[in-house]
Design a protein around this motif. Sequence first.
Motif, PDB file in Angstrom:
ATOM      1  N   LEU A  36      -7.019   0.353  11.994  1.00 29.98           N
ATOM      2  CA  LEU A  36      -8.225   0.342  11.180  1.00 29.98           C
ATOM      3  C   LEU A  36      -9.248  -0.574  11.838  1.00 29.98           C
ATOM      4  O   LEU A  36      -8.930  -1.714  12.203  1.00 29.98           O
TER       5      LEU A  36
ATOM      6  N   VAL B 105      -1.205   2.907  12.412  1.00 28.72           N
ATOM      7  CA  VAL B 105      -2.585   3.351  12.210  1.00 28.72           C
ATOM      8  C   VAL B 105      -3.484   2.141  12.427  1.00 28.72           C
ATOM      9  O   VAL B 105      -3.254   1.074  11.845  1.00 28.72           O
TER      10      VAL B 105
ATOM     11  N   TRP C 173      -8.864   5.377   3.526  1.00 28.53           N
ATOM     12  CA  TRP C 173      -8.113   4.270   4.104  1.00 28.53           C
ATOM     13  C   TRP C 173      -8.598   2.928   3.584  1.00 28.53           C
ATOM     14  O   TRP C 173      -7.815   2.003   3.371  1.00 28.53           O
TER      15      TRP C 173
ATOM     16  N   PHE D  43      -5.673   1.136   1.478  1.00 25.79           N
ATOM     17  CA  PHE D  43      -4.871   0.306   2.377  1.00 25.79           C
ATOM     18  C   PHE D  43      -5.479  -1.069   2.673  1.00 25.79           C
ATOM     19  O   PHE D  43      -4.779  -1.956   3.138  1.00 25.79           O
TER      20      PHE D  43
ATOM     21  N   ILE E  76      -6.076   7.756  13.641  1.00 31.70           N
ATOM     22  CA  ILE E  76      -4.849   8.390  13.147  1.00 31.70           C
ATOM     23  C   ILE E  76      -4.208   9.267  14.221  1.00 31.70           C
ATOM     24  O   ILE E  76      -3.423  10.163  13.919  1.00 31.70           O
TER      25      ILE E  76
ATOM     26  N   TYR F  26       0.847  -1.189   0.000  1.00 33.42           N
ATOM     27  CA  TYR F  26       0.000   0.000   0.000  1.00 33.42           C
ATOM     28  C   TYR F  26       0.882   1.239   0.000  1.00 33.42           C
ATOM     29  O   TYR F  26       2.085   1.182   0.250  1.00 33.42           O
TER      30      TYR F  26
ATOM     31  N   ILE G 123      -7.844  10.966   3.616  1.00 30.43           N
ATOM     32  CA  ILE G 123      -7.344   9.730   3.010  1.00 30.43           C
ATOM     33  C   ILE G 123      -8.455   8.684   2.994  1.00 30.43           C
ATOM     34  O   ILE G 123      -9.178   8.510   3.975  1.00 30.43           O
TER      35      ILE G 123
ATOM     36  N   ALA H 211     -10.538   4.815  10.797  1.00 28.76           N
ATOM     37  CA  ALA H 211      -9.092   4.799  11.048  1.00 28.76           C
ATOM     38  C   ALA H 211      -8.764   5.660  12.258  1.00 28.76           C
ATOM     39  O   ALA H 211      -9.242   6.796  12.381  1.00 28.76           O
TER      40      ALA H 211
ATOM     41  N   VAL I 122       2.373   2.740   8.683  1.00 23.42           N
ATOM     42  CA  VAL I 122       2.191   3.656   7.559  1.00 23.42           C
ATOM     43  C   VAL I 122       3.385   4.598   7.496  1.00 23.42           C
ATOM     44  O   VAL I 122       3.727   5.259   8.491  1.00 23.42           O
TER      45      VAL I 122
END
Length: 697
Positions: free
Chosen positions: A678, A676, A639, A643, A663, A625, A637, A661, A694
């Motif tokens: 998720l 990060v 995600w 990703f 962050i 990614y 973003i 996410a 990331v």
Amino acid sequence: MTSTLKWKRLFAAFIVLALSVTFVIGCEKSSGSETAATDEENQETQATESEGAAQTTGAGAAGEPTVIVFGTHWQAGDDPNWKDPVTGEPGMPPEQLLARQKAQEAVLNELNVEIQWVQYPSDVREALLKSVLANAPIVDIALLWGGSQGTLLGQNIFQPLDEYEEIFSDEDSAWMLGDEMFGGKYFLNYILDFVNAWPLVYNVSYLDKVDALKENGRTVYPHDLWKQGKWTWSAFEDYLTKVNEYYANKMSPVRTDVPIKAFQTDYRYTALQAIHANGGAVYGANGLTADAPEAKKAVEYIDKLMSKNLMMSVRYGEDTSVPGWTWNGSDFGNGETVFTNMVPWLSNGAGQSLAARGESMGVVPFPRPDDLAADDPKVEQVIFPGNQMAVLKGLSKEKTELALKAYKVYWSTVYKTLANSDKALDFFEKQAKNTAINYGFDVTNEQFGDAVMEAFIGISGSSPNEYATIMPWGGMWTDTILGNSLYGLNGSPKYAGAIDAQKNVIVDSMSSIEQTISSGVSKDNMPPSFSTTGVPIAVAAGTDPATVQWDTFVKAQDGIDGEIPFANVAVDTSAVKFDSVGKYDGGLALAVKDAAGNEGKASHAVIVYDPNNATAPTIAAKAEYRAVKVDEDASAINWANDFVEQAVDKDGFDLKSKITADIGSLDVTTPGTYDVTLTVTDFAGNQASLTIPVAVE
């Protein structure tokens, strides 16, 4: 110059196809508060000037310049004053930028007119209509993407330009004024290009392998027959027969399980080429002639080629007549067909693919019927209008005349600059070779390059002659009438009988436009639409559909009326089994009418999930990614898309739209690697999390 013409080719294709998602994105990205303020200022200027005469009407006039506003759906590609807000770079290549800048200067010097470009705040068909209905035209001259013209004509928002025809009377600019349609000349042409449709192209190297095509050891190419005046329908049929016999059992070089065809194409464009080669049109300067003998004979010819397996189209399925969009162009590049009608915006890439395999691409005008002489003026190459421009209602006569004079000077100067000449039409002579190379044709070949170059010039033209592609009924003609007749679908007879039986549908569509224009009143003909709210359309098994608030998932809106109360929407969920877990495509069928009576319809998939599910969903990151850029907006973003490879519940329902996410640990101001997390939540409330490293770089 090559980069400029490449940009023009991509730009023309970007606008014709249908469109359309790119345009919407372009509008959304560029229609900020600054554009809105400019729009308001322009409307105030127009309102003031429409009450009196324009401030200036000729070269050398004193006073501030009169502002003429050109509208566009892509300001970055049309406005020479546009700069990228981040890089400060212009949106067009240097040669085109110089031509547009000189055009601006010429208009200012000759007419004391300042050209301003304004991007439409929404779909051109809604933005223009809304402004004219409000008696406040958003622009003076509107650029229309190819295919929108028919719908816009039906709104009766354009001025007929017949009384201003004298402005375009000289030979070098006569091409700018479009043909008469529905009793008036409404459209302005502004694009000069060599490739105005999907030309007939061929793999030269493939032809060299066919001994049956040789005379005295040398291949007789299509461009040879054309130059000799022998390129006729029967000659093409004979040519394809020999090619087909040679390649009958040979496989293509990229997809090695796919056989090489003699002529894989999109039959819709081949039919239009054949019709014009026979002196006909579907809808041309003489109106609707789809049922004329010329059209019937041309379709009969390509029907014969198909019945002999000399020509074919790869369709989406056996139950539809519609060919896969642009598949033939990609397949030609992969070496899967000897001839095709080439998709213009894929031509360069196809030429490069052939060259990488040591092969060459040629082009030739479409062959003519045997009973027409090579120099018969009836023999034409089809030219589509593509993008055009028009003058909105609401401008005074003085402002309209000045705007048209500015239009003529502007586009004349653009092409004079590109041609480095004092004549715009010299563009065709000056830029022919560079353009041919840019389209991927092997015009530098010592053996046949000059002949291919002549054939390339032979397909060029400046004035459109086929308007079916911009009419609302165009798809009905290509798919329902023409396509069904070729494949015998839905009980269709051959084309001659099919067009006679269904011509009335086209006539009714055109009559509606004629009636609106003759009424003198602008009309809302745009149907309302539906948009999702971002909430997945999912309900628990056992739910009574009457209790579901469907507007939680979907909204109805109209370009003129605004948001439509959901109480006015007809909802049909009869295709959904609410007691059975599953995904029901098209399960939510919606219909609604706006205040003008236009009806919009849509359907959406409905997920019926297990409310007793206690199994956590699964989530997996992509094997590779992307990194995050320094100072990138992390909250913007995507995600899930960037990703996550997969996120599903126990029943396999896609949950990517339900990913969040964390962050909090991500510092986009400092390069490095950060964790990060998720998290995905399924429809029953079960959660699963995944922490990924990331990189910020």
